[in-house]
Design a protein around this motif. Structure first.
Motif, PDB file in Angstrom:
ATOM      1  N   ILE A  46       0.861  -1.175   0.000  1.00 53.90           N
ATOM      2  CA  ILE A  46       0.000   0.000   0.000  1.00 53.90           C
ATOM      3  C   ILE A  46       0.902   1.230   0.000  1.00 53.90           C
ATOM      4  O   ILE A  46       1.661   1.456   0.940  1.00 53.90           O
ATOM      5  CB  ILE A  46      -0.941   0.011   1.222  1.00 53.90           C
ATOM      6  CG1 ILE A  46      -1.836  -1.234   1.189  1.00 53.90           C
ATOM      7  CG2 ILE A  46      -1.773   1.294   1.244  1.00 53.90           C
ATOM      8  CD1 ILE A  46      -2.689  -1.419   2.432  1.00 53.90           C
ATOM      9  N   LEU A  47       0.834   2.026  -1.076  1.00 46.09           N
ATOM     10  CA  LEU A  47       1.668   3.215  -1.195  1.00 46.09           C
ATOM     11  C   LEU A  47       1.046   4.413  -0.492  1.00 46.09           C
ATOM     12  O   LEU A  47       1.749   5.270   0.041  1.00 46.09           O
ATOM     13  CB  LEU A  47       1.906   3.549  -2.668  1.00 46.09           C
ATOM     14  CG  LEU A  47       2.587   2.451  -3.492  1.00 46.09           C
ATOM     15  CD1 LEU A  47       2.655   2.856  -4.953  1.00 46.09           C
ATOM     16  CD2 LEU A  47       3.979   2.163  -2.947  1.00 46.09           C
ATOM     17  N   TYR A  48      -0.286   4.486  -0.496  1.00 44.32           N
ATOM     18  CA  TYR A  48      -1.003   5.583   0.148  1.00 44.32           C
ATOM     19  C   TYR A  48      -2.409   5.115   0.465  1.00 44.32           C
ATOM     20  O   TYR A  48      -3.010   4.352  -0.296  1.00 44.32           O
ATOM     21  CB  TYR A  48      -1.075   6.813  -0.767  1.00 44.32           C
ATOM     22  CG  TYR A  48      -1.909   7.924  -0.184  1.00 44.32           C
ATOM     23  CD1 TYR A  48      -1.368   8.805   0.746  1.00 44.32           C
ATOM     24  CD2 TYR A  48      -3.236   8.088  -0.544  1.00 44.32           C
ATOM     25  CE1 TYR A  48      -2.139   9.818   1.311  1.00 44.32           C
ATOM     26  CE2 TYR A  48      -4.010   9.098   0.001  1.00 44.32           C
ATOM     27  CZ  TYR A  48      -3.458   9.958   0.926  1.00 44.32           C
ATOM     28  OH  TYR A  48      -4.223  10.943   1.488  1.00 44.32           O
ATOM     29  N   GLN A  49      -2.952   5.589   1.592  1.00 51.16           N
ATOM     30  CA  GLN A  49      -4.316   5.214   1.965  1.00 51.16           C
ATOM     31  C   GLN A  49      -4.892   6.292   2.852  1.00 51.16           C
ATOM     32  O   GLN A  49      -4.226   6.793   3.762  1.00 51.16           O
ATOM     33  CB  GLN A  49      -4.298   3.870   2.701  1.00 51.16           C
ATOM     34  CG  GLN A  49      -5.653   3.383   3.119  1.00 51.16           C
ATOM     35  CD  GLN A  49      -5.586   2.015   3.789  1.00 51.16           C
ATOM     36  OE1 GLN A  49      -4.524   1.410   3.911  1.00 51.16           O
ATOM     37  NE2 GLN A  49      -6.718   1.531   4.229  1.00 51.16           N
ATOM     38  N   ASP A  50      -6.141   6.699   2.567  1.00 53.05           N
ATOM     39  CA  ASP A  50      -6.890   7.562   3.471  1.00 53.05           C
ATOM     40  C   ASP A  50      -8.332   7.062   3.488  1.00 53.05           C
ATOM     41  O   ASP A  50      -8.594   5.946   3.044  1.00 53.05           O
ATOM     42  CB  ASP A  50      -6.756   9.048   3.095  1.00 53.05           C
ATOM     43  CG  ASP A  50      -7.364   9.409   1.746  1.00 53.05           C
ATOM     44  OD1 ASP A  50      -8.253   8.672   1.257  1.00 53.05           O
ATOM     45  OD2 ASP A  50      -6.963  10.437   1.184  1.00 53.05           O
ATOM     46  N   ASP A  51      -9.269   7.859   3.973  1.00 56.89           N
ATOM     47  CA  ASP A  51     -10.659   7.403   4.100  1.00 56.89           C
ATOM     48  C   ASP A  51     -11.366   7.213   2.761  1.00 56.89           C
ATOM     49  O   ASP A  51     -12.398   6.548   2.694  1.00 56.89           O
ATOM     50  CB  ASP A  51     -11.471   8.392   4.941  1.00 56.89           C
ATOM     51  CG  ASP A  51     -11.055   8.370   6.405  1.00 56.89           C
ATOM     52  OD1 ASP A  51     -10.435   7.381   6.833  1.00 56.89           O
ATOM     53  OD2 ASP A  51     -11.359   9.352   7.118  1.00 56.89           O
ATOM     54  N   GLN A  52     -10.815   7.796   1.688  1.00 57.06           N
ATOM     55  CA  GLN A  52     -11.523   7.752   0.416  1.00 57.06           C
ATOM     56  C   GLN A  52     -10.760   7.064  -0.718  1.00 57.06           C
ATOM     57  O   GLN A  52     -11.365   6.711  -1.732  1.00 57.06           O
ATOM     58  CB  GLN A  52     -11.876   9.175  -0.015  1.00 57.06           C
ATOM     59  CG  GLN A  52     -12.814   9.837   0.954  1.00 57.06           C
ATOM     60  CD  GLN A  52     -13.192  11.238   0.512  1.00 57.06           C
ATOM     61  OE1 GLN A  52     -12.777  11.696  -0.543  1.00 57.06           O
ATOM     62  NE2 GLN A  52     -13.980  11.905   1.308  1.00 57.06           N
ATOM     63  N   ALA A  54      -7.143   4.512  -1.947  1.00 56.78           N
ATOM     64  CA  ALA A  54      -5.954   3.714  -1.643  1.00 56.78           C
ATOM     65  C   ALA A  54      -5.153   3.557  -2.928  1.00 56.78           C
ATOM     66  O   ALA A  54      -5.714   3.350  -4.006  1.00 56.78           O
ATOM     67  CB  ALA A  54      -6.336   2.340  -1.102  1.00 56.78           C
ATOM     68  N   VAL A  55      -3.836   3.673  -2.818  1.00 58.40           N
ATOM     69  CA  VAL A  55      -2.944   3.482  -3.953  1.00 58.40           C
ATOM     70  C   VAL A  55      -2.144   2.220  -3.667  1.00 58.40           C
ATOM     71  O   VAL A  55      -1.432   2.138  -2.665  1.00 58.40           O
ATOM     72  CB  VAL A  55      -1.998   4.690  -4.147  1.00 58.40           C
ATOM     73  CG1 VAL A  55      -1.061   4.436  -5.310  1.00 58.40           C
ATOM     74  CG2 VAL A  55      -2.809   5.967  -4.367  1.00 58.40           C
TER      75      VAL A  55
END
Length: 74
Positions: A46-52, A54-55
């Motif tokens: 997972i390179l990036y993740q927030d509430d809306q 994911a990369v």
């Protein structure tokens, strides 16, 4: 529309049919079919993740969603 579930003025029409103002449209929405898909435990980065969003860094060629199966007519 190809299954005859959309009626215009009581008649099944082709998807290319252009509706005329004032025409009555009836749609037969089939019951939802429960999914038989199950997740797989595949290690992914997972390179990036927030509430809306994911990369995910996934391997090239990995299928990320199943092809739509042809469902039997009801």
């Amino acid at each position: 529309m190809d299954e005859g579930r959309v009626l215009v003025e009581g008649t099944a029409r082709k998807p290319s049919y252009r509706v005329i103002a004032g025409e009555s449209i009836a749609i037969d929405i089939p019951e939802a079919i429960e999914s038989t898909l199950a997740p797989e435990d595949i290690p992914l980065t997972i390179l990036y993740q927030d509430d809306q969003v994911a990369v995910i860094d996934k391997p090239a060629g990995m299928i990320v969603h199943p092809a739509q199966a042809k469902l039997p007519a009801r």
